[in-house]
Design an enzyme around this catalytic site. Structure first.
Site, PDB file in Angstrom:
ATOM      1  CG  ASP A 212       1.331   0.986 -23.744  1.00 15.27           C
ATOM      2  OD1 ASP A 212       1.948   0.829 -23.133  1.00 15.27           O
ATOM      3  OD2 ASP A 212       0.779   2.306 -23.726  1.00 15.27           O
TER       4      ASP A 212
ATOM      5  CG  ASN B  85      11.944  -8.548 -24.219  1.00 15.84           C
ATOM      6  OD1 ASN B  85      12.958  -8.776 -23.802  1.00 15.84           O
ATOM      7  ND2 ASN B  85      11.697  -8.178 -25.259  1.00 15.84           N
TER       8      ASN B  85
ATOM      9  CE1 TYR C 207      16.712  -0.563 -19.005  1.00 19.64           C
ATOM     10  CE2 TYR C 207      18.981  -1.174 -18.107  1.00 19.64           C
ATOM     11  CZ  TYR C 207      17.856  -1.183 -18.899  1.00 19.64           C
ATOM     12  OH  TYR C 207      18.114  -2.458 -19.614  1.00 19.64           O
TER      13      TYR C 207
HETATM   14  N1  LIG Z   1      20.147  -4.338 -25.653  1.00 21.89           N
HETATM   15  C1  LIG Z   1      20.844  -4.296 -24.700  1.00 21.89           C
HETATM   16  O1  LIG Z   1      21.891  -4.236 -24.495  1.00 21.89           O
HETATM   17  C2  LIG Z   1      20.350  -4.839 -23.339  1.00 21.89           C
HETATM   18  C3  LIG Z   1      21.009  -5.052 -22.176  1.00 21.89           C
HETATM   19  C4  LIG Z   1      20.526  -5.189 -21.076  1.00 21.89           C
HETATM   20  C5  LIG Z   1      18.892  -5.455 -20.920  1.00 21.89           C
HETATM   21  N2  LIG Z   1      18.151  -5.234 -21.930  1.00 21.89           N
HETATM   22  C6  LIG Z   1      16.708  -5.163 -22.198  1.00 21.89           C
HETATM   23  O2  LIG Z   1      16.121  -6.163 -23.036  1.00 21.89           O
HETATM   24  C7  LIG Z   1      14.973  -5.692 -23.227  1.00 21.89           C
HETATM   25  C8  LIG Z   1      14.435  -5.605 -24.545  1.00 21.89           C
HETATM   26  O3  LIG Z   1      15.243  -4.676 -25.136  1.00 21.89           O
HETATM   27  P1  LIG Z   1      15.950  -4.663 -26.635  1.00 21.89           P
HETATM   28  O4  LIG Z   1      17.473  -4.407 -26.543  1.00 21.89           O
HETATM   29  O5  LIG Z   1      15.615  -5.850 -27.287  1.00 21.89           O
HETATM   30  O6  LIG Z   1      15.391  -3.196 -27.307  1.00 21.89           O
HETATM   31  P2  LIG Z   1      14.618  -2.856 -28.676  1.00 21.89           P
HETATM   32  O7  LIG Z   1      14.416  -1.542 -28.438  1.00 21.89           O
HETATM   33  O8  LIG Z   1      15.115  -3.353 -29.817  1.00 21.89           O
HETATM   34  O9  LIG Z   1      13.002  -3.653 -28.723  1.00 21.89           O
HETATM   35  C9  LIG Z   1      12.095  -3.251 -27.589  1.00 21.89           C
HETATM   36  C10 LIG Z   1      10.628  -3.621 -28.067  1.00 21.89           C
HETATM   37  O10 LIG Z   1       9.701  -2.928 -27.302  1.00 21.89           O
HETATM   38  C11 LIG Z   1       8.846  -2.231 -27.804  1.00 21.89           C
HETATM   39  N3  LIG Z   1       8.075  -1.476 -26.701  1.00 21.89           N
HETATM   40  C12 LIG Z   1       8.454  -0.222 -26.337  1.00 21.89           C
HETATM   41  N4  LIG Z   1       7.745   0.245 -25.392  1.00 21.89           N
HETATM   42  C13 LIG Z   1       6.690  -0.571 -25.404  1.00 21.89           C
HETATM   43  C14 LIG Z   1       5.421  -0.685 -24.615  1.00 21.89           C
HETATM   44  N5  LIG Z   1       5.126   0.350 -23.871  1.00 21.89           N
HETATM   45  N6  LIG Z   1       4.549  -1.779 -24.862  1.00 21.89           N
HETATM   46  C15 LIG Z   1       5.026  -2.839 -25.666  1.00 21.89           C
HETATM   47  N7  LIG Z   1       6.110  -2.717 -26.389  1.00 21.89           N
HETATM   48  C16 LIG Z   1       6.806  -1.740 -26.370  1.00 21.89           C
HETATM   49  C17 LIG Z   1       9.376  -1.375 -28.966  1.00 21.89           C
HETATM   50  O11 LIG Z   1       8.611  -1.005 -29.956  1.00 21.89           O
HETATM   51  C18 LIG Z   1      10.506  -2.411 -29.549  1.00 21.89           C
HETATM   52  O12 LIG Z   1       9.898  -3.511 -30.537  1.00 21.89           O
HETATM   53  C19 LIG Z   1      14.474  -4.624 -22.350  1.00 21.89           C
HETATM   54  O13 LIG Z   1      13.886  -4.792 -21.337  1.00 21.89           O
HETATM   55  C20 LIG Z   1      15.988  -3.898 -22.194  1.00 21.89           C
HETATM   56  O14 LIG Z   1      15.796  -3.372 -20.953  1.00 21.89           O
HETATM   57  C21 LIG Z   1      18.686  -4.912 -23.271  1.00 21.89           C
END
Ligand SMILES: NC(=O)c1ccc[n+]([C@@H]2O[C@H](COP(=O)([O-])OP(=O)(O)OC[C@H]3O[C@@H](n4cnc5c(N)ncnc54)[C@H](O)[C@@H]3O)[C@@H](O)[C@H]2O)c1
Length: 268
Positions: A63, A90, A156
């Site tokens: 976490d 990430n 955010y």
């Molecule tokens: N998807 C998009 O369009 C997008 C755009 C800009 C930025 N991002 C960024 O990319 C990053 C990854 O997001 P994603 O889109 O792949 O999301 P996702 O939800 O597919 O993956 C996120 C993962 O993080 C894990 N997680 C959540 N809280 C946690 C914690 N406290 N400790 C450890 N693990 C934890 C979840 O279980 C999940 O497996 C994030 O920082 C997000 O802000 C995503």
């Protein structure tokens, strides 16, 4: 870091989306990966997928709100791989609602998860990377931290801007000491990010960074991250066309801001 084969990486949020895409890209290039996620099941599945590419991938339940989890992950990696070369911070969550509807307690949760998580990771890993004089950090920010296109997710945007500022300042410190750093700023990527989404007050419409941006597959972003590590690139825009927005804003912020407000007004 021209070659990642045989190197060891930790990826937080590695169990889904962009984290998973990067696990698969790194494992495919021969790196060993600790797939760190709060969801042990997902971490296990992705570690199995990564190992199927011929690398040694292990699940780590972590976490990002807990310093002791980062410290334990570092110790597990040193025991299993005997080294740590790449750290990708990430995890990021979205809280949405009008500015006056998002309470302080929610701000604190998002600041802890999106911004202080990187501070915790730095505390666990930076001394080691600095001592060895090599390695690479990847911090996942967002287009939301680069420029304003919406007002319904202030915690955010603010935390992602903080990640960008921290990463850029760290580049000044780390690069001369042999440690690379990439700040990943994704545009739309097809992931499970909606799962952790929390809305405060009446539902608000979520606005994206640009109407014409094609959502990317997370596997494509994983390959982009691998390339940025190999070429020691600092700013990684998944959608390079967004650089034009940054240039326009830097040239003259007042008309740029007025244009953003006019765009939002015309949509509502
Ligand atoms: N998807 C998009 O369009 C997008 C755009 C800009 C930025 N991002 C960024 O990319 C990053 C990854 O997001 P994603 O889109 O792949 O999301 P996702 O939800 O597919 O993956 C996120 C993962 O993080 C894990 N997680 C959540 N809280 C946690 C914690 N406290 N400790 C450890 N693990 C934890 C979840 O279980 C999940 O497996 C994030 O920082 C997000 O802000 C995503």
């Amino acid at each position: 870091m021209r070659d990642v084969a045989g190197k060891a990486a930790l990826i937080t949020g590695g169990g889904s989306g962009i984290g998973r895409g990067t696990v698969l890209a790194l494992a495919g290039a021969g790196a060993h990966v600790a797939v760190a996620d709060i969801d042990a099941g997902r971490a296990g599945e992705v570690a199995t997928e990564g190992s199927a590419r011929g690398a040694d991938c292990i699940p780590v339940t972590l976490d990002v709100n807990r310093q002791e989890d980062f410290d334990a992950a570092r110790d597990v990696m040193l025991e299993r791989f005997g080294r740590i070369d790449i750290v990708m911070n990430n995890v990021g969550l979205i809280a949405a609602g009008l500015p006056e509807h998002i309470p302080l307690s929610e701000w604190e949760r998002i600041v802890s998860t999106n911004l202080l998580s990187v501070v915790r990771s730095n505390a666990a890993f930076l001394p080691l990377l600095l001592e060895q004089g090599s390695g690479h950090i990847v911090n996942t920010a967002s287009t939301a931290g680069l420029f304003a296109y919406a007002y319904e997710r202030l915690p955010y945007s603010a935390t992602k801007a903080g990640v960008i500022a921290m990463s850029e300042a760290l580049a000044l410190y780390l690069r001369p000491r042999g440690v690379g750093i990439t700040c990943l700023c994704p545009g739309p990527v097809m992931t499970n990010i909606g799962e952790g989404f929390k809305m405060w007050g009446p539902p608000v419409r979520m606005r994206g960074p640009g109407k014409d941006l094609a959502p990317l597959a997370p596997e494509v972003v994983g390959e982009q991250v691998l390339d940025a590590i190999r070429t020691d690139r600092f700013l990684l825009l998944t959608h390079p066309e967004l650089q034009e927005v940054l240039i326009a804003r830097a040239r003259d912020p007042e008309p740029w801001l007025a244009g953003q407000i006019a765009d939002i007004s015309s949509e509502s």
